[in-house]
Scaffold this motif. Structure first.
Motif, PDB file in Angstrom:
ATOM      1  N   LEU A   7     -42.298  27.735 -77.394  1.00 50.07           N
ATOM      2  CA  LEU A   7     -43.738  27.897 -77.600  1.00 50.07           C
ATOM      3  C   LEU A   7     -44.513  26.591 -77.453  1.00 50.07           C
ATOM      4  CD1 LEU A   7     -43.667  30.313 -80.675  1.00 50.07           C
ATOM      5  CD2 LEU A   7     -43.789  30.886 -78.240  1.00 50.07           C
ATOM      6  N   PHE A   8     -43.868  25.468 -77.777  1.00 53.51           N
ATOM      7  CA  PHE A   8     -44.557  24.176 -77.715  1.00 53.51           C
ATOM      8  C   PHE A   8     -43.721  23.170 -76.919  1.00 53.51           C
ATOM      9  CE2 PHE A   8     -45.937  26.308 -81.583  1.00 53.51           C
ATOM     10  CZ  PHE A   8     -47.317  26.194 -81.503  1.00 53.51           C
ATOM     11  N   PRO A   9     -43.457  23.474 -75.648  1.00 48.21           N
ATOM     12  CA  PRO A   9     -42.601  22.572 -74.860  1.00 48.21           C
ATOM     13  C   PRO A   9     -43.190  21.174 -74.713  1.00 48.21           C
ATOM     14  CG  PRO A   9     -43.694  24.194 -73.446  1.00 48.21           C
ATOM     15  CD  PRO A   9     -43.936  24.625 -74.851  1.00 48.21           C
ATOM     16  N   ALA A  10     -44.521  21.055 -74.674  1.00 49.73           N
ATOM     17  CA  ALA A  10     -45.134  19.731 -74.517  1.00 49.73           C
ATOM     18  C   ALA A  10     -44.853  18.860 -75.736  1.00 49.73           C
ATOM     19  CB  ALA A  10     -46.644  19.876 -74.309  1.00 49.73           C
ATOM     20  N   VAL A  11     -44.876  19.463 -76.918  1.00 48.80           N
ATOM     21  CA  VAL A  11     -44.599  18.714 -78.144  1.00 48.80           C
ATOM     22  C   VAL A  11     -43.136  18.288 -78.166  1.00 48.80           C
ATOM     23  CG1 VAL A  11     -44.575  18.821 -80.669  1.00 48.80           C
ATOM     24  CG2 VAL A  11     -46.413  19.937 -79.388  1.00 48.80           C
ATOM     25  N   TRP A  12     -42.247  19.194 -77.788  1.00 51.25           N
ATOM     26  CA  TRP A  12     -40.814  18.882 -77.759  1.00 51.25           C
ATOM     27  C   TRP A  12     -40.514  17.768 -76.769  1.00 51.25           C
ATOM     28  CZ3 TRP A  12     -37.067  20.626 -73.844  1.00 51.25           C
ATOM     29  CH2 TRP A  12     -35.751  20.278 -74.178  1.00 51.25           C
TER      30      TRP A  12
END
Length: 389
Positions: free
Chosen positions: A106-111
């Motif tokens: 859901l939050f690949p950019a954060v990961w």
């Protein structure tokens, strides 16, 4: 900070070197945790594929619950394999697999930002938790991009990132806070959790304004007891503030009054107070930025308007339309008015990375000859642990 002025050049150099090494180590740990979460997410997806294959092989004549059981058993089997290797609980591993899959999916950019060392593990957790309820993919991506950009600013602790993240997520929620609050109120409850050594926890889930008000009242009553040093010494009372607040809460719940602490009936008159930042649009009932409790917890407009209507006085706070920075307030010693101004402007202790409420302490950035002439801009709120000059 006065203490640093007394350090020698060699000590300052050692302090800087150790600080730099700690930053490097912490960044490396966050990156490794991102790698670990990626592997756990792979495990979660593998368990889903194994479960889907097992569910497809179930006899169509059997109840649908058999297919669900097959999916659950697959997840537990993969988690058990990891748990044995990592010497951990399979249920704990299963939860971490689900959390890791949610972050990566859901939050690949954060990961990815955490893996690159741009975002710390604590900051990433705060961002993901605040945006967990965003269902639209484009909203999530925009939210993640905004937050990853925000954490480029140095000195943002996870608690401060969490406050900014909740505001950013709130702007993207399709349903208004008022609608969600009406539904969330149906979940209010109390529960008890037994702890070791004959202790137990008593928890209450309720409207934020009431919970914070109750906490503030207990704190005010506790400080009143602590201030009477003579009576405490005569009674042999060596309790700290936390112990006193816990005892007061139980007194109030069991007897309806602080019976064990208030022989003169003075504490019963202590009331709780909360600080609420209310945009003009919220007072008018117009859609816009939501009101906030103590500068961090969004509250519904109806509650904010009720609190404003019952308040004995208002502080008009002029804020910057873009940054939200407080520019001026209508209303030194410090007076009660100045304390309200500081709470509205700072909303937390101004010491770097401090995320706690400033409480009642204040400080000034430079000495002034006449106390009454001290401008508000040189004064700031601080918590008890902040180092001041």
């Amino acid at each position: 900070m006065k203490v640093l002025v007394e350090l020698s050049d060699e000590q300052v150099g050692v302090l800087g070197a150790v600080t730099g090494m700690l930053v490097d180590v912490d960044r490396t740990i966050s990156q490794l945790l991102a790698v670990k979460e990626g592997l756990l997410a792979v495990g979660a997806r593998l368990s889903f594929e194994i479960g889907a294959d097992a569910a497809a092989a179930v006899d169509p004549g059997l109840p649908d619950s058999y297919a669900g059981d097959a999916m659950d058993l697959a997840a537990r089997a993969v988690a058990a394999e990891f748990a044995v290797a990592l010497q951990s609980s399979d249920r704990s591993i299963q939860r971490r697999m689900a959390d890791a899959d949610a972050k990566v999916t859901l939050f690949p950019a954060v990961w990815r930002a955490q893996g690159a060392g741009v975002v710390t593990a604590g900051q990433a957790r705060a961002i993901v938790d605040a945006g967990a309820h965003l269902d639209d993919e484009s909203d999530r991506d925009g939210y993640a991009e905004e937050m990853v950009g925000l954490v480029q600013v140095p000195g943002l602790s996870p608690s401060r990132v969490g406050r900014a993240a909740r505001r950013a997520a709130e702007r993207r929620r399709p349903r208004s806070l008022e609608d969600r609050h009406r539904g969330a109120r149906r979940a209010r409850r109390i529960w008890v959790k037994d702890r070791a050594d004959g202790m137990a926890e008593f928890s209450v889930l309720g409207p934020a304004a009431l919970i914070h008000g109750a906490s503030d009242r207990l704190t005010a009553m506790g400080l009143g007891i602590l201030s009477d040093a003579t009576a405490r010494r005569e009674a042999g009372d060596d309790r700290c503030l936390d112990e006193i607040r816990a005892d007061l809460a139980l007194d109030l719940l069991l007897t309806g009054a602080p019976a064990g602490h208030d022989p003169d009936g003075l504490l019963a008159g202590v009331t709780g107070a909360v600080s609420v930042t209310i945009p003009v649009t919220a007072l008018l009932g117009v859609t816009g930025p939501c009101a906030e409790l103590d500068g961090s917890t969004p509250i519904d407009g109806a509650t904010a308007r009720r609190l404003a209507a019952d308040a004995p006085g208002w502080d008009r706070v002029l804020t910057h339309p873009i940054t939200g920075a407080v520019l001026a307030v209508d209303r030194y010693r410090p007076s009660a008015e100045l304390r309200r101004w500081l709470r509205a402007r700072d909303q937390r202790c101004r010491f770097p990375d401090a995320g706690t409420s400033p409480g009642t302490a204040t400080s000034t950035t430079r000495p002034m000859r006449r106390e009454a002439a001290r401008p508000m801009r040189t004064t700031w709120a601080r918590c008890a642990g902040a180092i001041t000059s």
